[in-house]
Scaffold this active site. Structure first.
Site, short mmCIF file in Angstrom:
data_model
loop_
_atom_site.label_atom_id
_atom_site.label_comp_id
_atom_site.label_asym_id
_atom_site.label_seq_id
_atom_site.Cartn_x
_atom_site.Cartn_y
_atom_site.Cartn_z
N HIS A 160 0.82 -1.22 0.00
CA HIS A 160 0.00 0.00 0.00
C HIS A 160 0.86 1.27 0.00
O HIS A 160 0.43 2.31 0.49
CB HIS A 160 -0.95 0.05 1.20
CG HIS A 160 -1.69 -1.22 1.44
ND1 HIS A 160 -2.95 -1.46 0.92
CD2 HIS A 160 -1.35 -2.35 2.12
CE1 HIS A 160 -3.36 -2.67 1.28
NE2 HIS A 160 -2.39 -3.23 2.00
N SER A 281 15.72 21.06 -15.95
CA SER A 281 14.58 21.90 -16.30
C SER A 281 15.09 23.15 -16.99
O SER A 281 16.15 23.68 -16.63
CB SER A 281 13.81 22.27 -15.03
OG SER A 281 13.07 23.44 -15.23
N LYS A 287 16.30 21.28 -10.68
CA LYS A 287 15.64 20.03 -11.08
C LYS A 287 16.58 19.00 -11.71
O LYS A 287 17.49 19.33 -12.45
CB LYS A 287 14.51 20.31 -12.08
CG LYS A 287 13.32 21.04 -11.51
CD LYS A 287 12.67 20.36 -10.32
CE LYS A 287 12.01 19.04 -10.69
NZ LYS A 287 10.85 19.21 -11.55
N GLU A 294 10.00 7.75 -16.78
CA GLU A 294 8.68 8.37 -16.99
C GLU A 294 8.18 8.08 -18.40
O GLU A 294 7.00 7.78 -18.62
CB GLU A 294 8.76 9.88 -16.79
CG GLU A 294 8.79 10.29 -15.33
CD GLU A 294 8.93 11.80 -15.18
OE1 GLU A 294 8.14 12.39 -14.44
OE2 GLU A 294 9.81 12.39 -15.81
N LYS A 329 -0.80 -3.77 -39.33
CA LYS A 329 0.65 -3.59 -39.41
C LYS A 329 1.24 -2.44 -38.60
O LYS A 329 2.21 -2.64 -37.86
CB LYS A 329 1.06 -3.42 -40.87
CG LYS A 329 0.97 -4.71 -41.61
CD LYS A 329 1.16 -4.55 -43.09
CE LYS A 329 0.51 -5.72 -43.79
NZ LYS A 329 -0.97 -5.82 -43.56
N1 ARG Z 1 -1.75 -4.91 -48.38
C1 ARG Z 1 -2.60 -6.01 -48.05
C2 ARG Z 1 -2.63 -6.20 -46.52
O1 ARG Z 1 -1.78 -5.65 -45.88
C3 ARG Z 1 -2.08 -7.26 -48.69
C4 ARG Z 1 -3.13 -8.28 -48.97
C5 ARG Z 1 -4.08 -7.78 -49.98
N2 ARG Z 1 -5.02 -8.75 -50.36
C6 ARG Z 1 -6.12 -8.44 -51.05
N3 ARG Z 1 -6.88 -9.43 -51.33
N4 ARG Z 1 -6.46 -7.21 -51.32
O2 ARG Z 1 -3.43 -6.87 -45.98
#
Ligand code: ARG
Length: 432
Positions: A160, A281, A287, A294, A329
């Protein structure tokens, strides 16, 4: 074919994609990160096509060599990718067309971008998990060294955020080391589970051509193939699993960082920050700020955010490939880079921290952290736990109200509360 439409699917179209749609649709601006993995996958695919007699040996060599040249050019930054070619897969295929001519059109035989992207992501993530594990292991090793150095360093342990019982700094480091060891084993599990190849799954239904999926899987370092072709192109659970593991790592790092931030305060003074890993700072000359821990604490937000992102992309997605999957991605790349950087800099930061052993010890003396030890001495003498608890509780109140700590109490004061305390207190004081 309409020459203005896409060179890849122009046969079916009468006009090209609108400019706005080109930019909305493209992924090359970020999936170019997958270039080398895409090329590797294509080389092995071309080799397999020749082995199976689907293309000739000459064609296969020509494709593989062409891809080799493209790989070198990409590494030298000599290739400008085009958003018109949408993604890394089609960009590389177009580069190959320029490099070797018509034979390039045979590369995509028996595969789809759907299995291609699933493959590239797996190859990329396997490679990155190896790197993350190396960085994580360095931190685990630093904690081993620190726990040896500090096996006799005493400090208060907290519950705590109130002083609780004395602990060694060694056991503090070992606690985080145990968490990071589990994190490493989680990454290994994740790696093992994702180590199956989707290549050859095609768009979703495989192919009628006599491809050899096991061959490409083995050549690319996979344990085997993903048996179900629809599963192979549709799921991103390996990304979710990796991001969950990364989230647990950053959770641990954020707690460790938080401790360091608190310990660096004047109030605690358990550590001094090295100048090389602290900032000043622009306004207040006094500081010295713990920016590194952080920032790690703050970056936890984006790693959790990326996990929420991929979970939401995947939620209720109808089976089969959907373009939504392109959104897998950027969050993944961001999580990979962030976790690598955080582990790496935290390790460097930790190795420069100056641990204030005297301040830590003083903090255990100027407190009541030995109370439980004292209680257990009474239990050793045969006093019931609850009764002993009450006796020591009274002793703590007495000391507190008289502005004393336990080790400052004299015989008379102890005996006013219980005849058993004083000798026990002496044992504790000697230990402390
Ligand atoms: N750029 C697409 C992705 O990142 C690749 C696959 C595309 N496939 C399709 N059937 N349009 O998912």
């Amino acid at each position: 074919m309409n020459t203005n439409a896409s060179p890849v699917w122009g046969g079916r179209f009468k006009k090209p994609l609108a400019q706005k749609a080109v930019y909305f649709n493209e992924s090359i601006s970020f999936d170019k990160k997958l270039a080398q993995f895409d090329i590797l996958g294509s080389q092995v695919h071309a080799e397999m096509l020749a082995k199976q007699g689907i293309i000739s040996e000459f064609e296969s060599h020509s494709i593989i060599n062409g891809l080799k040249k493209i790989s070198a050019k990409i590494l030298k930054n000599e290739i400008e990718f085009s958003p018109e070619a949408e993604d890394i897969h089609m960009n590389i295929e177009l580069c190959l067309l320029k490099e070797i001519g018509e034979i390039a059109k045979k590369l995509h035989t028996g595969r789809s971008r759907n299995d291609q992207v699933a493959l590239d992501l797996r190859l990329y993530l396997k490679h990155e998990i190896e790197k993350i594990k190396i960085t994580l292991n360095s931190l685990i090793n630093s904690l081993e060294d620190l726990s040896i150095i500090h096996k006799d360093t005493i400090l208060p342990g907290y519950t705590h955020l109130q002083k609780a019982q004395p602990i060694t700094l060694s056991s503090y480091f070992k606690a985080y080391q145990s968490m990071f060891l589990r994190d490493a084993s989680r990454l290994s599990d994740c790696y093992e589970r994702m180590n199956f190849s989707p290549l050859g799954a095609g768009a979703l239904a495989g192919t009628t051509l006599p491809i050899d999926r096991e061959y490409t899987a083995k050549k690319l370092g996979f344990t085997g193939i993903i048996e179900n072709t629809i599963d192979a192109v549709s799921d991103r659970d390996f990304i979710i699993e990796f991001m969950s593991s990364a989230s647990i790592i950053i959770t641990h790092l954020s707690r460790f960082s938080e401790d360091m931030i608190i310990w660096a305060t004047e109030e605690f003074n358990f550590i001094k920050l090295d100048d090389a890993y602290a900032t000043g700072s622009s306004l207040m000359p006094n500081k010295k700020n713990p920016d590194i821990p952080e920032l790690i604490r703050g970056k936890t937000g984006r790693i959790y955010g990326n996990l929420m992102g991929i979970l939401t992309v995947m939620k209720a997605l109808p089976l089969g490939y959907n373009k939504d999957l392109q959104e897998d991605k950027e969050g993944l790349f961001d999580t990979v880079e962030t976790i690598k950087n955080c582990l790496d800099i935290f390790n460097d930061f930790l190795n420069t921290v100056h641990f204030q052993k005297d301040a830590m010890l003083k903090s255990t003396e100027n407190s009541y952290v030995w109370s439980t030890h004292l209680l257990e001495q009474l239990v050793n003498k045969g006093i019931a736990f609850r009764q002993a608890h009450e006796i020591i509780g009274k002793l703590v109140i007495y000391s507190y109200e008289n502005n004393k700590y336990l080790h400052q109490l004299n015989k008379e004061e102890c005996e006013k509360i219980s005849p058993h305390i004083y000798t026990s207190l002496q044992i504790i004081n000697k230990k402390g």
